[in-house]
Scaffold this active site. Structure first.
Site, mmCIF file in Angstrom:
data_model
loop_
_atom_site.group_PDB
_atom_site.id
_atom_site.type_symbol
_atom_site.label_atom_id
_atom_site.label_comp_id
_atom_site.label_asym_id
_atom_site.label_seq_id
_atom_site.Cartn_x
_atom_site.Cartn_y
_atom_site.Cartn_z
ATOM 1 N N GLY A 180 -10.423 8.680 -28.466
ATOM 2 C CA GLY A 180 -9.559 7.381 -28.372
ATOM 3 C C GLY A 180 -10.419 6.260 -27.623
ATOM 4 O O GLY A 180 -11.320 6.488 -27.127
ATOM 5 N N GLY A 181 -9.505 5.158 -27.844
ATOM 6 C CA GLY A 181 -10.387 3.805 -27.184
ATOM 7 C C GLY A 181 -9.408 2.979 -26.601
ATOM 8 O O GLY A 181 -9.137 1.895 -26.878
ATOM 9 N N VAL B 83 -2.823 13.939 -23.617
ATOM 10 C CA VAL B 83 -3.763 14.843 -24.081
ATOM 11 C C VAL B 83 -4.548 15.434 -22.653
ATOM 12 O O VAL B 83 -4.648 16.485 -22.574
ATOM 13 C CB VAL B 83 -4.956 13.910 -24.960
ATOM 14 C CG1 VAL B 83 -6.048 14.904 -25.168
ATOM 15 C CG2 VAL B 83 -4.311 13.705 -26.335
ATOM 16 N N TYR C 167 -5.600 1.934 -38.657
ATOM 17 C CA TYR C 167 -5.938 3.425 -38.411
ATOM 18 C C TYR C 167 -6.454 3.810 -39.849
ATOM 19 O O TYR C 167 -5.927 3.542 -40.873
ATOM 20 C CB TYR C 167 -4.604 4.067 -37.992
ATOM 21 C CG TYR C 167 -4.809 5.456 -37.412
ATOM 22 C CD1 TYR C 167 -5.348 5.522 -35.966
ATOM 23 C CD2 TYR C 167 -4.328 6.673 -38.258
ATOM 24 C CE1 TYR C 167 -5.787 6.757 -35.742
ATOM 25 C CE2 TYR C 167 -4.645 7.829 -37.810
ATOM 26 C CZ TYR C 167 -5.370 7.871 -36.512
ATOM 27 O OH TYR C 167 -5.436 9.091 -35.691
ATOM 28 N N ARG D 109 -3.511 3.110 -8.516
ATOM 29 C CA ARG D 109 -2.173 2.752 -8.753
ATOM 30 C C ARG D 109 -1.592 2.771 -7.185
ATOM 31 O O ARG D 109 -2.051 3.588 -6.513
ATOM 32 C CB ARG D 109 -1.251 3.399 -9.957
ATOM 33 C CG ARG D 109 -1.306 4.712 -9.471
ATOM 34 C CD ARG D 109 -0.948 5.719 -10.875
ATOM 35 N NE ARG D 109 -2.079 5.629 -11.827
ATOM 36 C CZ ARG D 109 -1.959 5.642 -13.119
ATOM 37 N NH1 ARG D 109 -0.481 5.406 -13.584
ATOM 38 N NH2 ARG D 109 -2.780 5.475 -13.851
HETATM 39 P P1 NDP Z 1 -0.856 8.482 -23.347
HETATM 40 O O1 NDP Z 1 0.015 7.165 -23.996
HETATM 41 O O2 NDP Z 1 -0.223 9.760 -23.074
HETATM 42 O O3 NDP Z 1 -1.778 7.971 -22.538
HETATM 43 C C1 NDP Z 1 -2.556 7.025 -22.361
HETATM 44 C C2 NDP Z 1 -3.582 7.092 -21.573
HETATM 45 O O4 NDP Z 1 -4.768 5.819 -21.491
HETATM 46 C C3 NDP Z 1 -3.307 6.828 -20.068
HETATM 47 O O5 NDP Z 1 -3.808 7.908 -19.347
HETATM 48 C C4 NDP Z 1 -3.320 5.584 -19.624
HETATM 49 O O6 NDP Z 1 -3.657 5.590 -18.201
HETATM 50 C C5 NDP Z 1 -4.753 5.364 -20.397
HETATM 51 N N1 NDP Z 1 -5.135 3.873 -20.519
HETATM 52 C C6 NDP Z 1 -4.364 3.024 -21.197
HETATM 53 N N2 NDP Z 1 -5.107 1.751 -21.169
HETATM 54 C C7 NDP Z 1 -6.216 2.048 -20.533
HETATM 55 C C8 NDP Z 1 -7.328 0.912 -20.240
HETATM 56 N N3 NDP Z 1 -7.284 -0.139 -20.450
HETATM 57 N N4 NDP Z 1 -8.404 1.648 -19.544
HETATM 58 C C9 NDP Z 1 -8.136 3.133 -18.880
HETATM 59 N N5 NDP Z 1 -7.183 3.697 -19.424
HETATM 60 C C10 NDP Z 1 -6.374 3.291 -20.037
HETATM 61 O O7 NDP Z 1 -1.729 8.869 -24.730
HETATM 62 P P2 NDP Z 1 -1.964 9.933 -25.574
HETATM 63 O O8 NDP Z 1 -2.384 11.333 -24.825
HETATM 64 O O9 NDP Z 1 -1.078 10.389 -26.676
HETATM 65 O O10 NDP Z 1 -3.469 9.580 -26.309
HETATM 66 C C11 NDP Z 1 -4.343 8.964 -25.565
HETATM 67 C C12 NDP Z 1 -5.517 8.629 -26.630
HETATM 68 O O11 NDP Z 1 -5.956 9.824 -27.374
HETATM 69 C C13 NDP Z 1 -5.117 7.577 -27.674
HETATM 70 O O12 NDP Z 1 -6.101 6.721 -27.608
HETATM 71 C C14 NDP Z 1 -4.769 8.254 -28.818
HETATM 72 O O13 NDP Z 1 -4.919 7.532 -30.037
HETATM 73 C C15 NDP Z 1 -5.850 9.369 -28.750
HETATM 74 N N6 NDP Z 1 -5.575 10.625 -29.455
HETATM 75 C C16 NDP Z 1 -6.729 11.058 -30.426
HETATM 76 C C17 NDP Z 1 -6.644 12.027 -31.069
HETATM 77 C C18 NDP Z 1 -7.823 12.318 -31.938
HETATM 78 O O14 NDP Z 1 -7.730 13.418 -32.726
HETATM 79 N N7 NDP Z 1 -8.916 11.524 -31.855
HETATM 80 C C19 NDP Z 1 -5.569 13.122 -30.969
HETATM 81 C C20 NDP Z 1 -4.496 12.598 -30.050
HETATM 82 C C21 NDP Z 1 -4.610 11.506 -29.250
HETATM 83 P P3 NDP Z 1 -2.743 4.549 -17.356
HETATM 84 O O15 NDP Z 1 -1.619 5.216 -17.050
HETATM 85 O O16 NDP Z 1 -3.327 4.182 -16.216
HETATM 86 O O17 NDP Z 1 -2.114 3.363 -18.034
#
Ligand code: NDP
Length: 366
Positions: free
Chosen positions: A275-276, A180, A57, A202
């Site tokens: 995010g990725g 988010v 990060y 799902r």
């Molecule tokens: P959560 O842990 O609440 O949610 C993660 C999400 O990602 C779920 O919807 C999950 O879906 C999905 N996901 C995970 N793996 C995959 C995949 N391989 N393909 C598709 N979907 C996937 O995360 P947050 O809301 O806390 O954060 C989400 C993202 O936003 C993160 O990457 C975080 O780092 C980023 N973020 C960035 C910020 C910025 O300023 N740039 C600020 C805040 C967050 P499922 O339920 O299907 O697994």
């Protein structure tokens, strides 16, 4: 003397391998004029906390021996809710019993107590202050502990870049069930924008769709529908009904999913990547750039609010008000309480929380 316990790492790596708990003393009978002592009420695990520990990060806390460790070590955790338990003689912004959150990231929130300068914290109302202010309810611990990252991210992405017309325009997002994503759904509803959320299929798909709809989602579709040409006209029909356009896309997944999301944008639309989660690169067809003039940009709440502290206060005030007015529901957390006299050290609790974060947002309470 007050003993604080803090989770630290001296080397980057997987949280399961590199975290440890360190105890250090805070001299609470001799604090500086502008210093405060805070007690942690709760601190969550966010994806960025894990990435920081892994060393992947871009923003990281400095390694230091200030906590009394032999090797220079960095504190873990960026977000958390604290209660003021002692104030220096010249502190005017805080009183004992106030709630506060770190003003900046990298504070190291996975700890029991901290000694800090008052400028390192921002005050948010505690429940009795909200009630004294005429509000029917105050913030919960979960709301306070998770207020700094995800709700501002959703609000700022929806309002800071593109002017969506209430009642007409749409935004599309993937990771619609992420924390988010759930804030974006609710905030767009509050602001009158239409939302189109993409989620992964799902077994309990309908249950999740119903949950997001109850939060205010306009439409929820699966990744398969997002990627299907045949489904395109259905979406066009939805936007036609409101007389608006999909002007904004929020992408936290990448890969093919983000390509599908970008394809739904109207001419001159903007995709913000924040995010990725799939670890796949964002791939945008050339034609979207040339013939639809799509813009792809990044969003990083840390950088935006570091450059603009007034915007941070303004954004937080809005979120606090929505919480107090019960217009916004916080993304739920699975909560585990730390017992300072128990057998399990604090870092083990966080290591378990990191593993369990795949099942939902984890919050350690103190
Ligand atoms: P959560 O842990 O609440 O949610 C993660 C999400 O990602 C779920 O919807 C999950 O879906 C999905 N996901 C995970 N793996 C995959 C995949 N391989 N393909 C598709 N979907 C996937 O995360 P947050 O809301 O806390 O954060 C989400 C993202 O936003 C993160 O990457 C975080 O780092 C980023 N973020 C960035 C910020 C910025 O300023 N740039 C600020 C805040 C967050 P499922 O339920 O299907 O697994």
């Amino acid at each position: 003397m007050l003993t604080s316990q803090i989770v630290v790492y001296s080397q980057h790596g997987e949280p399961a391998d590199v975290l440890s708990t360190h105890s250090y003393e805070i001299d609470d009978s001799h604090i500086g004029d502008n210093e405060i002592i805070v007690k942690t009420l709760a601190a969550p695990v966010n994806p960025s906390d894990i990435n920081q520990i892994q060393g992947v990060y871009p923003s990281k806390p400095e390694k230091t021996t200030n906590f009394g460790t032999v090797e220079a070590s960095a504190p873990c955790g960026n977000e958390g809710l604290f209660e003021i338990i002692k104030v220096g003689s010249k502190v005017t912004d805080f009183s004992i019993g106030d709630w506060a959150i770190p003003a900046q990231v990298n504070f190291g929130t996975w700890r029991t107590h901290a000694l800090a300068n008052d400028s390192e914290f921002l005050k948010i109302p505690n429940p009795s202050q909200s009630k004294a202010n005429g509000k029917s309810t105050g913030l919960t611990i979960n709301q306070g502990a998770t207020i700094s990252v995800n709700p501002p991210t959703a609000l700022l992405m929806l309002t800071h870049y593109v002017k969506l017309i209430p009642g007409k325009d749409w935004f599309i997002q993937n990771g619609g069930n992420s924390a988010v994503g759930k804030y974006a759904i609710q905030i767009s509803k509050l602001l009158g924008f239409n939302s189109l959320s993409v989620i992964r299929d799902r077994p309990n798909l309908q249950e999740l769709k119903d949950e997001l709809t109850s939060l205010g989602a306009t439409k929820v579709i699966t990744e398969e529908e997002n990627g299907s040409k045949e489904f395109g006209p259905t979406i066009k029909g939805w936007t036609k009904e409101t007389g608006g356009e999909i002007k904004l896309a929020l992408n936290c997944v990448g890969g093919k999913n983000s390509t599908g999301v970008a394809r739904k944008l109207a001419n001159n639309g903007l995709m913000l990547t924040y995010g990725g989660m799939s670890f796949q690169p964002v791939i945008l067809p050339t034609s979207l750039h040339i013939f639809k003039n799509i813009t792809s940009a990044g969003f990083w709440v840390t950088q935006l609010l570091k450059q603009n502290p007034e915007l941070k206060v303004e954004t937080l005030n809005q979120i606090v008000e929505w919480y107090e007015d019960e217009k916004l529901i916080d993304a739920p957390s699975l909560q585990t309480k730390f017992d300072p006299n128990g057998d399990k050290p604090l870092h083990e609790l966080y290591q378990e929380a990191v593993i369990n974060s795949k099942q939902g947002k984890q919050l350690i309470t103190f």
